[in-house]
Design a protein around this motif. Structure first.
Motif, PDB file in Angstrom:
ATOM      1  N   MET A 230       0.819  -1.208   0.000  1.00 56.44           N
ATOM      2  CA  MET A 230       0.000   0.000   0.000  1.00 56.44           C
ATOM      3  C   MET A 230       0.858   1.265   0.000  1.00 56.44           C
ATOM      4  SD  MET A 230      -3.231  -0.628  -0.288  1.00 56.44           S
ATOM      5  CE  MET A 230      -3.900   0.969   0.216  1.00 56.44           C
ATOM      6  N   ARG A 231       1.973   1.253   0.695  1.00 54.99           N
ATOM      7  CA  ARG A 231       2.855   2.426   0.703  1.00 54.99           C
ATOM      8  C   ARG A 231       3.415   2.700  -0.689  1.00 54.99           C
ATOM      9  NH1 ARG A 231       4.561   4.465   5.721  1.00 54.99           N
ATOM     10  NH2 ARG A 231       3.652   3.302   7.481  1.00 54.99           N
ATOM     11  N   ALA A 232       3.840   1.637  -1.380  1.00 52.66           N
ATOM     12  CA  ALA A 232       4.376   1.822  -2.736  1.00 52.66           C
ATOM     13  C   ALA A 232       3.309   2.365  -3.672  1.00 52.66           C
ATOM     14  CB  ALA A 232       4.930   0.502  -3.260  1.00 52.66           C
ATOM     15  N   LEU A 233       2.089   1.835  -3.560  1.00 48.82           N
ATOM     16  CA  LEU A 233       1.010   2.290  -4.430  1.00 48.82           C
ATOM     17  C   LEU A 233       0.594   3.725  -4.110  1.00 48.82           C
ATOM     18  CD1 LEU A 233      -0.967   1.475  -6.689  1.00 48.82           C
ATOM     19  CD2 LEU A 233      -2.552   0.745  -4.892  1.00 48.82           C
ATOM     20  N   CYS A 234       0.485   4.050  -2.829  1.00 45.74           N
ATOM     21  CA  CYS A 234       0.089   5.401  -2.438  1.00 45.74           C
ATOM     22  C   CYS A 234       1.130   6.434  -2.848  1.00 45.74           C
ATOM     23  CB  CYS A 234      -0.158   5.462  -0.932  1.00 45.74           C
ATOM     24  SG  CYS A 234      -1.688   4.644  -0.401  1.00 45.74           S
ATOM     25  N   ASP A 235       2.388   6.056  -2.789  1.00 43.32           N
ATOM     26  CA  ASP A 235       3.444   6.970  -3.219  1.00 43.32           C
ATOM     27  C   ASP A 235       3.290   7.297  -4.703  1.00 43.32           C
ATOM     28  OD1 ASP A 235       6.068   8.365  -2.760  1.00 43.32           O
ATOM     29  OD2 ASP A 235       6.715   6.909  -4.246  1.00 43.32           O
TER      30      ASP A 235
END
Length: 325
Positions: A52-57
């Motif tokens: 989720m962090r990679a996608l949100c970034d």
């Protein structure tokens, strides 16, 4: 001859008042107009958190606003869903990743805190986990058939660890047991790490769920089957359930949602930014490291899938006697 003498102070005040009362169709702020909060109902560092962090970034660059991650672990993984239910100003600036417990927990309580079908604005389904049934590497069970035959000869003596009662690993394993007509005993643990430890220590016979891929690579565990639609490149010899004649595909697919009643324009803006971000190289790299794949659904198909999953869970929970009376 045209005159403006009648346009006096009283008329001007009345006209001004009318303008103030008129709908402010051009006054709606552009979305998003401030940072977006994304709740992840798990502790930092796990597969879901990293994905989720990679996608949100990637999505933040497309939206032109930062996306602030808030980890809220515990509470049966529904704390994000509860935050959405309690959001009194639903405008799309508060979102939550929605794990599979959101689809089963409310069914097991007399007074459910929310209805997963109607109480959220479903935005996009993203991916799913690598689920499977695994044993310790030195286990005598080399195949799922070996384990099933032992369970058939020793009713109630084959145990498996899962992360909850009523979660995807528990319900799917019970469907597998039902298919073969055997009894398997679920032992719930608080998280994947504890479940892995239980298998490696011999506390339970097997593990149902995710989080075991590295242990199989390292030779500590053996995978008997995986639950996805196809075999994994990393483990080409491990059969899917369909390979074994069981018509089940289960990855515990997840995405994220917003509070109920989000304007469709906001849903579309969020969906489009995240849809474009799914194939961002940094996001795909994180998925690959966990043997996960993109499992995309748009807002309408995602909402329909949620309704289908809830009814499927209701049926299995009913057969297990886990629905409230």
């Amino acid at each position: 001859m045209t005159t403006t003498r009648g346009f006096g102070r009283r008329t001007a005040l009345a006209t001004g008042a009318g303008l103030l009362c008129a709908p402010a169709v051009h006054a709606q702020p552009q979305f998003p107009n401030r940072p977006i909060r994304m709740i992840i109902p798990f502790a930092p560092g796990g597969a879901t958190d990293l994905q989720m962090r990679a996608l949100c970034d990637a999505a933040s660059r497309r939206l032109g606003q930062s996306i602030v991650i808030e980890n809220r672990s515990g509470g049966a993984a529904i704390l994000g869903a509860m935050a959405l239910v309690n959001d009194r100003t639903p405008d799309g600036h508060l979102l939550s990743q929605m794990p599979s417990n959101v689809f089963s927990y409310p069914l097991q309580t007399r007074n459910p805190p929310f209805d997963p079908v109607t109480d959220f604005s479903w935005i996009i389904q993203i991916t799913g986990y690598v689920f499977g049934l695994v044993v310790r590497a030195d286990s005598p069970f080399r195949t799922l058939s070996d384990l099933v035959e032992h369970a058939r000869k020793n009713p109630g003596q084959v145990s498996y660890g899962s992360t909850s009662v009523g979660g995807v690993p528990h319900l799917t394993t019970e469907r597998i047991a039902e298919h073969f007509g055997v009894e398997l005993t679920n032992i719930p643990f608080r998280g994947g790490h504890e479940t892995v430890t239980a298998v490696l220590s011999g506390t339970v016979t097997a593990m149902a769920g995710s989080g075991w891929t590295d242990h199989v690579r390292q030779g500590q565990m053996r995978a008997l089957c995986i639950w996805g639609s196809r075999r994994l490149a990393a483990f080409p010899d491990v059969p899917t359930l369909r390979d074994l004649g069981i018509d089940i595909v289960q990855t515990g697919p997840y995405g994220f949602a917003g509070p109920k009643g989000l304007p469709r324009s906001v849903v579309n803006t969020l969906h489009d930014a995240f849809r474009e971000s799914l194939n961002d190289p940094a996001h795909l790299a994180v998925l690959a490291s966990a043997e996960m794949e993109v499992e995309y659904l748009g807002p309408d198909d995602y909402a329909a899938s949620v309704a289908q999953i809830v009814e499927q869970n209701r049926a299995v929970l009913g057969r297990l006697g886990l629905l409230p009376q």
